[in-house]
Design a protein around this motif. Structure first.
Motif, PDB file in Angstrom:
ATOM      1  N   UNK A  16      21.678 -13.553  70.237  1.00 40.57           N
ATOM      2  CA  UNK A  16      21.522 -12.707  71.424  1.00 40.57           C
ATOM      3  C   UNK A  16      20.490 -13.279  72.386  1.00 40.57           C
ATOM      4  N   UNK A  17      19.353 -13.695  71.881  1.00 38.71           N
ATOM      5  CA  UNK A  17      18.297 -14.240  72.747  1.00 38.71           C
ATOM      6  C   UNK A  17      18.707 -15.574  73.358  1.00 38.71           C
ATOM      7  N   UNK A  18      19.356 -16.419  72.566  1.00 33.23           N
ATOM      8  CA  UNK A  18      19.795 -17.705  73.093  1.00 33.23           C
ATOM      9  C   UNK A  18      20.815 -17.509  74.216  1.00 33.23           C
ATOM     10  N   UNK A  19      21.644 -16.477  74.094  1.00 30.41           N
ATOM     11  CA  UNK A  19      22.621 -16.179  75.146  1.00 30.41           C
ATOM     12  C   UNK A  19      21.965 -15.617  76.389  1.00 30.41           C
ATOM     13  N   UNK A  20      20.966 -14.754  76.214  1.00 32.94           N
ATOM     14  CA  UNK A  20      20.398 -14.050  77.362  1.00 32.94           C
ATOM     15  C   UNK A  20      19.279 -14.809  78.064  1.00 32.94           C
ATOM     16  N   UNK A  21      18.421 -15.487  77.310  1.00 36.70           N
ATOM     17  CA  UNK A  21      17.314 -16.205  77.964  1.00 36.70           C
ATOM     18  C   UNK A  21      17.442 -17.718  77.863  1.00 36.70           C
ATOM     19  N   UNK A  22      18.399 -18.197  77.052  1.00 38.71           N
ATOM     20  CA  UNK A  22      18.587 -19.638  76.903  1.00 38.71           C
ATOM     21  C   UNK A  22      17.805 -20.189  75.729  1.00 38.71           C
ATOM     22  N   UNK A  23      18.243 -21.321  75.242  1.00 39.90           N
ATOM     23  CA  UNK A  23      17.634 -21.929  74.059  1.00 39.90           C
ATOM     24  C   UNK A  23      16.181 -22.311  74.304  1.00 39.90           C
ATOM     25  N   UNK A  24      15.877 -22.820  75.492  1.00 38.94           N
ATOM     26  CA  UNK A  24      14.511 -23.285  75.782  1.00 38.94           C
ATOM     27  C   UNK A  24      13.496 -22.152  75.687  1.00 38.94           C
ATOM     28  N   UNK A  25      13.875 -20.948  76.102  1.00 41.80           N
ATOM     29  CA  UNK A  25      12.928 -19.827  76.155  1.00 41.80           C
ATOM     30  C   UNK A  25      13.013 -18.906  74.939  1.00 41.80           C
ATOM     31  N   UNK A  26      13.988 -19.108  74.088  1.00 43.43           N
ATOM     32  CA  UNK A  26      14.115 -18.280  72.883  1.00 43.43           C
ATOM     33  C   UNK A  26      13.211 -18.847  71.796  1.00 43.43           C
ATOM     34  N   UNK A  89      42.000 -25.401  71.819  1.00 45.37           N
ATOM     35  CA  UNK A  89      41.746 -23.957  71.929  1.00 45.37           C
ATOM     36  C   UNK A  89      40.362 -23.608  71.361  1.00 45.37           C
ATOM     37  N   UNK A  90      40.080 -24.117  70.157  1.00 44.76           N
ATOM     38  CA  UNK A  90      38.785 -23.828  69.538  1.00 44.76           C
ATOM     39  C   UNK A  90      37.643 -24.474  70.318  1.00 44.76           C
ATOM     40  N   UNK A  91      37.875 -25.689  70.829  1.00 47.99           N
ATOM     41  CA  UNK A  91      36.833 -26.377  71.598  1.00 47.99           C
ATOM     42  C   UNK A  91      36.536 -25.633  72.895  1.00 47.99           C
ATOM     43  N   UNK A  92      37.576 -25.175  73.582  1.00 49.80           N
ATOM     44  CA  UNK A  92      37.372 -24.439  74.830  1.00 49.80           C
ATOM     45  C   UNK A  92      36.551 -23.184  74.576  1.00 49.80           C
ATOM     46  N   UNK A  93      36.863 -22.469  73.504  1.00 48.84           N
ATOM     47  CA  UNK A  93      36.107 -21.259  73.167  1.00 48.84           C
ATOM     48  C   UNK A  93      34.676 -21.598  72.747  1.00 48.84           C
ATOM     49  N   UNK A  94      34.540 -22.689  71.973  1.00 44.96           N
ATOM     50  CA  UNK A  94      33.219 -23.107  71.512  1.00 44.96           C
ATOM     51  C   UNK A  94      32.311 -23.435  72.699  1.00 44.96           C
ATOM     52  N   UNK A  95      32.797 -24.253  73.626  1.00 48.21           N
ATOM     53  CA  UNK A  95      31.969 -24.628  74.770  1.00 48.21           C
ATOM     54  C   UNK A  95      31.701 -23.440  75.687  1.00 48.21           C
ATOM     55  N   UNK A  96      32.682 -22.559  75.817  1.00 50.24           N
ATOM     56  CA  UNK A  96      32.492 -21.371  76.643  1.00 50.24           C
ATOM     57  C   UNK A  96      31.342 -20.513  76.110  1.00 50.24           C
ATOM     58  N   UNK A  97      31.231 -20.439  74.791  1.00 50.31           N
ATOM     59  CA  UNK A  97      30.187 -19.615  74.200  1.00 50.31           C
ATOM     60  C   UNK A  97      28.865 -20.352  74.000  1.00 50.31           C
ATOM     61  N   UNK A  98      28.913 -21.675  73.830  1.00 51.15           N
ATOM     62  CA  UNK A  98      27.671 -22.423  73.584  1.00 51.15           C
ATOM     63  C   UNK A  98      27.002 -22.898  74.869  1.00 51.15           C
ATOM     64  N   UNK A  99      27.778 -23.052  75.949  1.00 50.01           N
ATOM     65  CA  UNK A  99      27.183 -23.547  77.192  1.00 50.01           C
ATOM     66  C   UNK A  99      26.044 -22.663  77.692  1.00 50.01           C
ATOM     67  N   UNK A 100      26.209 -21.329  77.736  1.00 47.24           N
ATOM     68  CA  UNK A 100      25.091 -20.496  78.207  1.00 47.24           C
ATOM     69  C   UNK A 100      23.857 -20.602  77.316  1.00 47.24           C
ATOM     70  N   UNK A 101      24.053 -20.929  76.043  1.00 46.57           N
ATOM     71  CA  UNK A 101      22.925 -21.043  75.122  1.00 46.57           C
ATOM     72  C   UNK A 101      22.130 -22.324  75.393  1.00 46.57           C
ATOM     73  N   UNK A 102      22.826 -23.444  75.527  1.00 47.18           N
ATOM     74  CA  UNK A 102      22.159 -24.743  75.613  1.00 47.18           C
ATOM     75  C   UNK A 102      21.823 -25.185  77.033  1.00 47.18           C
ATOM     76  N   UNK A 103      22.395 -24.537  78.047  1.00 47.98           N
ATOM     77  CA  UNK A 103      22.240 -25.017  79.430  1.00 47.98           C
ATOM     78  C   UNK A 103      20.785 -25.136  79.853  1.00 47.98           C
TER      79      UNK A 103
END
Length: 203
Positions: A16-26, A89-103
């Motif tokens: 949840x925190x990685x999604x909302x504030x990003x990996x750098x700030x979590x 299909x799995x890669x598209x979903x994976x990147x869609x969900x991981x991009x907001x975390x790692x950006x």
């Protein structure tokens, strides 16, 4: 209702925190607070924030890595087109969900470098899906379903690169919508096959 185990609460809070504030700030301190435990308790389950990040990717996001590993271990199963469609299909979903975390990492060069070094030590990182898909395509090449002269690394990079682009590029269009994942995956697989399949009837 029984309370969730501490490890599960930590993973939930980290995700949840990685999604909302990003990996750098979590930070691990914030994650522990959100999970309702001490930072010391967090370190009983996870060696570092990078270790926690890897576990979030593995346990909370689409299972891209296990899929690639299982396909590479048993080439020749299913059709090449069907397998590539499932991977896309799995890669598209994976990147869609991981991009907001790692950006957020990409805004801080030194932090990104430290993070990637830690991930490599853990045997993980953004390069791994490309390597794993390359390994799968080489396994299919060895049994003749992928054309002998095909550049499997380039093919893996093209497919996964397109899936990663889908995670953010289409937000800038007038519609602001990503292409539907199933159609997107099928089109990628068919197009890639045109360049690498050994013969039209081998897909």
């Amino acid at each position: 209702m029984e309370p969730k185990p501490t490890r599960v609460r930590i993973l939930d809070a980290a995700h949840e925190l990685m999604l909302t504030v990003g990996l750098a700030r979590a930070t691990t301190k914030e994650i522990a607070r959100a999970a309702g435990c001490s930072e010391a308790a967090l370190y009983k389950y996870f060696d570092s924030k990078e270790d926690l990040f890897v576990r979030v990717l593995a346990e909370r996001l689409p299972r891209l890595t296990p899929l690639l590993g299982s396909l590479a271990a048993e080439p020749g199963q299913g059709t090449l087109e069907g397998n590539l469609t499932e991977i896309a299909r799995e890669a598209a979903r994976f990147y869609e969900q991981s991009f907001p975390i790692a950006a957020s990492l990409y805004a801080e060069t030194q932090l990104k470098q430290r993070h990637f070094e830690a991930l490599r030590t853990l045997g993980s990182g953004p390069h791994r899906p490309i390597q794993d898909l390359d390994a799968y395509l080489r396994a299919e090449q060895a049994i003749g379903r992928v054309r002998a002269g095909a550049d499997t690394f380039a093919a893996a990079s093209l497919l996964l690169g397109a899936c990663a682009q889908r995670a953010f590029a289409y937000d800038a269009t007038d519609a602001g919508e990503r292409p539907p994942v199933d159609d997107f995956a099928a089109r990628l697989a068919r197009t890639l096959l045109g360049g690498i399949s050994a013969a039209p009837d081998s897909a």
